[in-house]
Design a protein around this motif. Sequence first.
Motif, PDB file in Angstrom:
ATOM      1  N   GLU A   1     -10.599  -5.707 -13.564  1.00  0.00           N
ATOM      2  CA  GLU A   1     -10.658  -4.481 -12.766  1.00  0.00           C
ATOM      3  C   GLU A   1      -9.329  -4.259 -12.032  1.00  0.00           C
ATOM      4  N   ALA A   2      -8.756  -5.344 -11.526  1.00  0.00           N
ATOM      5  CA  ALA A   2      -7.467  -5.237 -10.833  1.00  0.00           C
ATOM      6  C   ALA A   2      -6.399  -4.713 -11.786  1.00  0.00           C
ATOM      7  N   ALA A   3      -6.381  -5.260 -13.000  1.00  0.00           N
ATOM      8  CA  ALA A   3      -5.354  -4.861 -13.967  1.00  0.00           C
ATOM      9  C   ALA A   3      -5.506  -3.397 -14.364  1.00  0.00           C
ATOM     10  N   ALA A   4      -6.742  -2.902 -14.295  1.00  0.00           N
ATOM     11  CA  ALA A   4      -6.994  -1.520 -14.699  1.00  0.00           C
ATOM     12  C   ALA A   4      -6.830  -0.544 -13.536  1.00  0.00           C
ATOM     13  N   THR A   5      -6.485  -1.067 -12.366  1.00  0.00           N
ATOM     14  CA  THR A   5      -6.359  -0.210 -11.182  1.00  0.00           C
ATOM     15  C   THR A   5      -4.932   0.299 -11.058  1.00  0.00           C
ATOM     16  N   ASN A   6      -4.765   1.601 -11.179  1.00  0.00           N
ATOM     17  CA  ASN A   6      -3.421   2.174 -11.121  1.00  0.00           C
ATOM     18  C   ASN A   6      -3.140   2.776  -9.745  1.00  0.00           C
ATOM     19  N   GLY A   7      -1.900   2.677  -9.327  1.00  0.00           N
ATOM     20  CA  GLY A   7      -1.462   3.351  -8.112  1.00  0.00           C
ATOM     21  C   GLY A   7      -1.819   2.641  -6.821  1.00  0.00           C
ATOM     22  N   LYS A   8      -2.420   1.453  -6.938  1.00  0.00           N
ATOM     23  CA  LYS A   8      -2.806   0.689  -5.745  1.00  0.00           C
ATOM     24  C   LYS A   8      -2.698  -0.800  -6.030  1.00  0.00           C
ATOM     25  N   PRO A   9      -2.281  -1.577  -5.045  1.00  0.00           N
ATOM     26  CA  PRO A   9      -2.408  -3.037  -5.199  1.00  0.00           C
ATOM     27  C   PRO A   9      -3.882  -3.415  -5.051  1.00  0.00           C
ATOM     28  N   THR A  10      -4.244  -4.575  -5.594  1.00  0.00           N
ATOM     29  CA  THR A  10      -5.634  -5.024  -5.488  1.00  0.00           C
ATOM     30  C   THR A  10      -5.723  -6.309  -4.676  1.00  0.00           C
TER      31      THR A  10
ATOM     32  N   GLY B   1       0.828  -1.199   0.000  1.00  0.00           N
ATOM     33  CA  GLY B   1       0.000   0.000   0.000  1.00  0.00           C
ATOM     34  C   GLY B   1       0.863   1.250   0.000  1.00  0.00           C
ATOM     35  N   TYR B   2       1.877   1.256   0.846  1.00  0.00           N
ATOM     36  CA  TYR B   2       2.753   2.425   0.951  1.00  0.00           C
ATOM     37  C   TYR B   2       3.521   2.669  -0.356  1.00  0.00           C
ATOM     38  N   HIS B   3       4.056   1.596  -0.916  1.00  0.00           N
ATOM     39  CA  HIS B   3       4.863   1.743  -2.135  1.00  0.00           C
ATOM     40  C   HIS B   3       4.018   1.736  -3.409  1.00  0.00           C
ATOM     41  N   LYS B   4       2.688   1.649  -3.254  1.00  0.00           N
ATOM     42  CA  LYS B   4       1.773   1.704  -4.395  1.00  0.00           C
ATOM     43  C   LYS B   4       2.138   0.680  -5.482  1.00  0.00           C
ATOM     44  N   ILE B   5       2.277  -0.553  -5.062  1.00  0.00           N
ATOM     45  CA  ILE B   5       2.671  -1.626  -5.992  1.00  0.00           C
ATOM     46  C   ILE B   5       1.417  -2.097  -6.727  1.00  0.00           C
ATOM     47  N   ASP B   6       1.157  -1.537  -7.904  1.00  0.00           N
ATOM     48  CA  ASP B   6      -0.119  -1.847  -8.566  1.00  0.00           C
ATOM     49  C   ASP B   6      -0.025  -3.009  -9.544  1.00  0.00           C
ATOM     50  N   ASN B   7       1.135  -3.670  -9.571  1.00  0.00           N
ATOM     51  CA  ASN B   7       1.214  -4.877 -10.409  1.00  0.00           C
ATOM     52  C   ASN B   7       1.166  -6.154  -9.556  1.00  0.00           C
ATOM     53  N   VAL B   8       0.556  -6.021  -8.386  1.00  0.00           N
ATOM     54  CA  VAL B   8       0.366  -7.174  -7.502  1.00  0.00           C
ATOM     55  C   VAL B   8      -1.117  -7.342  -7.180  1.00  0.00           C
ATOM     56  N   VAL B   9      -1.555  -8.597  -7.170  1.00  0.00           N
ATOM     57  CA  VAL B   9      -2.919  -8.907  -6.741  1.00  0.00           C
ATOM     58  C   VAL B   9      -2.840 -10.004  -5.680  1.00  0.00           C
ATOM     59  N   ALA B  10      -3.480  -9.764  -4.545  1.00  0.00           N
ATOM     60  CA  ALA B  10      -3.625 -10.813  -3.528  1.00  0.00           C
ATOM     61  C   ALA B  10      -5.045 -11.341  -3.614  1.00  0.00           C
TER      62      ALA B  10
END
Lengths: 274, 321
Positions: free
Chosen positions: A226-235, A167-176
Amino acid sequence: MQQQQKSLDELTVMAKRVRRAIIEMIGAAGSGHPGGSLSAVEVLLTLYFRTMRHDPANPKWKDRDRFILSKGHASPVLYAVMAEAGYCPADKLNTFRKLGSMYQGHPDVRFFPALEASTGSLGEGVSLALGMALAARLDGSPARSYAMLGDGEIQEGQVWEGAMFAGYHKIDNVVAIVDSNRIQLDGFVKDIMEIEPIVDKWRSFGWHVIDVDGHNLAALDAAFQEAAATNGKPTAIIARTIKGKGVSFMENNPKFHGTAPTPDEVKRALQELQ
Amino acid sequence: MAATTKFELKLGMATREAFGKALVALGKENRDVVVCDADLSKSTFTSLFHNEFPDRFFSCGIAEANMVAIGAGLAYAGKIPFVASFSSFVMNKGFEQLRCAVAYPGVNLKAVGTHSGISIGEDGPSQMSIEETALACSLPGFIVLSPADEVSTMALIRAAGHHVGPVFARTGRMKAPIIYSADQKFEMGKAIQLIDGSDVTIMATGLLVAESIRAQETLAAEGISARVIDFHTIKPLDRDIIRKAAAETGAIVVAEEHLVDGGLGVRIAQVVAETHPCVMEFVGLTGYAESATPEQLLDKYGMLARDVAAAARKVLARKPK
């Protein structure tokens, strides 16, 4: 060649086959974790046949998307789905848990190099996925990382260390993906250590959260898009599932978290999965 | 006749600082080198790397378990991660991840602990790492380094970066006496004989290498010829140099700033038992220390040249005539 997408109808058929493979593998081994394998079938099929960019003929393709089964005890579903994708022989699945088998009790890269990580000690998968996602970010690679956790697993503190980092590092290419089947080894999650409200927890750590029916292929497909289209945040995808899904006497039954079906139970389960 | 090599032990930088400088050099050489730290980068000197390569430095907060596993993920994806913290935190809090996410799959991660041993001083036992050699050596596939001075630290951290596979290195807080000239060659797994001798061999690591050199000088004045060997690599051990020392001197003292249990000494004793049994004595810690100046602690807990020399006399008294 990159994995071709399958239609949702094809995946519905495949889901039955994967469930049968899970029952047969664990039945043949005489030990294993059927409940949490059966609950995760649709999530893995969606990932491997709709969402992820990967190539079974070239498993080490640098820009591939990566899947980490953080709940490593559900290895049967991973092996069965990877066999469907062509990573490994389907006719050897019944060597699961036997000496020298590539299908180790928990995923083991030494025996099965196409796996992304060795797992089995709960709580590590999100962190591993984050490391892979950071590497992709540094390399300018489109690779995305997916980690699947159990809902009991998120009782592990390391999960939240990773959640805070992402969340802090805004890793938006990760999905849990949390396989929320509400049961862990000793019983129902609410009776062991309640982890609800799951959605609020992930959201408060800076994640985009999608709450979804984890057996609905179309809904899962949409959630991953939706996760893939989410920028600036992990999903985080909270997949609401049924432990033991597809086998009546295993559904919602804590006994089948980590108990193999008897030969008779295997027979009954396979009949239900025709 | 005692050895004539004369060591002039001038104080150099702390091995943790040498680690930080070596990391920057590695970072310049290879863009795949990345660093993770857990809110101690100013103390571990990974801040030097952070300043130079901000994109390749990951601040993990005070969360060592996650840091080690993120490092493992980076390694799986082809990076060469160095994860660093105080030894007591990266090893103890990260142990499960070092085991399951690093050692077991054998990923190419380097873990570096700083502030090893009791010589950190006033902060006291919660921060003092005295078990990490035992823990690190228990991890299959790990190379375990314990350099004594800035020259060996620079060289061995570089070697660790070039080695494919997991490595743990322990470094210290105090400024360390310089043992080596700048042109000394180092190879992981190859111990270095600093002084030849025929009556007894002192095998030391880390800060105790300098103390052992001083002990050798005291012993020489008493007519005792002591061989001194630096074990900058604790795993794998240099079996040949151990066997040779056992055979040629027939008495061994091992000195380390670590618990005797599970430390360098017992590991060497195993090799001695397997190759050429001889009498041995051990200079090390037997329990937790306390807050005080590093000098007071090294004195009270028996980590000085005086203590090494005493162990040498003791082992010589037990040596078969």
